[in-house]
Design a protein around this motif. Structure first.
Motif, PDB file in Angstrom:
ATOM      1  N   UNK A 149       3.747   5.160  -9.566  1.00 51.90           N
ATOM      2  CA  UNK A 149       4.507   6.335  -9.982  1.00 51.90           C
ATOM      3  C   UNK A 149       4.861   7.201  -8.784  1.00 51.90           C
ATOM      4  N   UNK A 150       3.904   7.360  -7.887  1.00 55.23           N
ATOM      5  CA  UNK A 150       4.165   8.158  -6.691  1.00 55.23           C
ATOM      6  C   UNK A 150       5.328   7.572  -5.902  1.00 55.23           C
ATOM      7  N   UNK A 151       5.322   6.258  -5.765  1.00 55.21           N
ATOM      8  CA  UNK A 151       6.369   5.578  -5.004  1.00 55.21           C
ATOM      9  C   UNK A 151       7.725   5.716  -5.688  1.00 55.21           C
ATOM     10  N   UNK A 152       7.732   5.462  -6.979  1.00 53.06           N
ATOM     11  CA  UNK A 152       8.996   5.558  -7.716  1.00 53.06           C
ATOM     12  C   UNK A 152       9.532   6.981  -7.642  1.00 53.06           C
ATOM     13  N   UNK A 153       8.632   7.940  -7.784  1.00 53.38           N
ATOM     14  CA  UNK A 153       9.055   9.339  -7.701  1.00 53.38           C
ATOM     15  C   UNK A 153       9.676   9.618  -6.340  1.00 53.38           C
ATOM     16  N   UNK A 154       9.097   9.021  -5.301  1.00 49.33           N
ATOM     17  CA  UNK A 154       9.602   9.236  -3.952  1.00 49.33           C
ATOM     18  C   UNK A 154      11.024   8.705  -3.806  1.00 49.33           C
ATOM     19  N   UNK A 155      11.286   7.562  -4.417  1.00 49.21           N
ATOM     20  CA  UNK A 155      12.624   6.996  -4.343  1.00 49.21           C
ATOM     21  C   UNK A 155      13.634   7.909  -5.052  1.00 49.21           C
ATOM     22  N   UNK A 156      13.232   8.369  -6.231  1.00 53.19           N
ATOM     23  CA  UNK A 156      14.148   9.261  -6.954  1.00 53.19           C
ATOM     24  C   UNK A 156      14.365  10.557  -6.189  1.00 53.19           C
ATOM     25  N   UNK A 157      13.312  11.047  -5.552  1.00 47.69           N
ATOM     26  CA  UNK A 157      13.462  12.281  -4.789  1.00 47.69           C
ATOM     27  C   UNK A 157      14.466  12.069  -3.649  1.00 47.69           C
TER      28      UNK A 157
ATOM     29  N   UNK B 299      12.526   5.911   2.610  1.00 53.71           N
ATOM     30  CA  UNK B 299      12.416   5.595   1.184  1.00 53.71           C
ATOM     31  C   UNK B 299      12.724   4.126   0.945  1.00 53.71           C
TER      32      UNK B 299
END
Lengths: 108, 108
Positions: free
Chosen positions: B17-25, B70
């Motif tokens: 989740x942290x990684x996916x959130x980072x991509x979206x950010x 990212x």
DNA sequence: TGACTATATGGCCATATGGCCATATAATAG
DNA sequence: CTATTATATGGCCATATGGCCATATAGTCA
């Protein structure tokens, strides 16, 4: 083209980018991703999600309102519960792309 | 299951989740979306993108480094230019979903 | 070598975000 | 009506973000 201040096309694009950025920002948080993961299966009340996430109820409520105003969720009131549900299932598909990004990252 | 502190599955999920959130950010910013739009067609140098975006060179450089770390962009150095290119084309596909969100919004 | 060019980095500031606590609001139950 | 329950909102604080300017770094060319 490009008359003052900008041509219509350009303004439209700028606005589109703003909107798209807003949607990604809504998905740019762990807690909100976990909410979406849960709602993929079925709708949930704020209370249920609060327990599941282990965050303060007010925090969860704010996250839900962000996803709501981003147009990703929908809600309905029943008794004194508010049920939230996933409005745009294709949001889940986006994760297939993000996982591609992650895979590529790991292979580097 | 759920031994101390968390089971392995859970930790993995959190990290995902942290990684996916980072991509979206990384995608949650107008300027960066415009960069991606440009790179969809062909690679560009930092200088070219700086002109196109009308932002400070240092700002553009920072945006590029965010997209780079990212995992969305790649770069190569040639002479004293750095060319950036889109590494994960499927990022563009995500926009077909975000536009669905926007359409639904407008119909409300 | 030194001058030049392209890019990256550090500092700064205004604003946004994400968390909590406290409290307001809305609906139900008694 | 009052009490209870579920949710939303406001205030606060620590940290992150996005922009600029100034400057450092790296590569090229004479």
């Amino acid at each position: 083209m490009a008359i003052w201040p900008y041509n219509r096309q350009y303004v439209k694009k700028r606005e589109d980018y703003r909107q798209v950025a807003r949607i990604h920002r809504a998905l740019a948080n762990e807690a909100r991703l976990m909410i979406i993961e849960r709602l993929k299966k079925r709708e949930h009340t704020v209370g249920e999600l609060t327990k599941l996430l282990g965050l303060d109820q007010s925090t969860v409520s704010k996250h839900l309102s962000i996803l709501l105003t981003a147009g990703i969720l929908d809600n309905r009131k029943q008794a004194n519960n508010v049920y939230y549900r996933l409005l745009i299932p294709c949001v889940m598909d986006m994760f297939s792309c993000t996982s591609k990004v992650l895979k590529k990252m790991q292979s580097m």
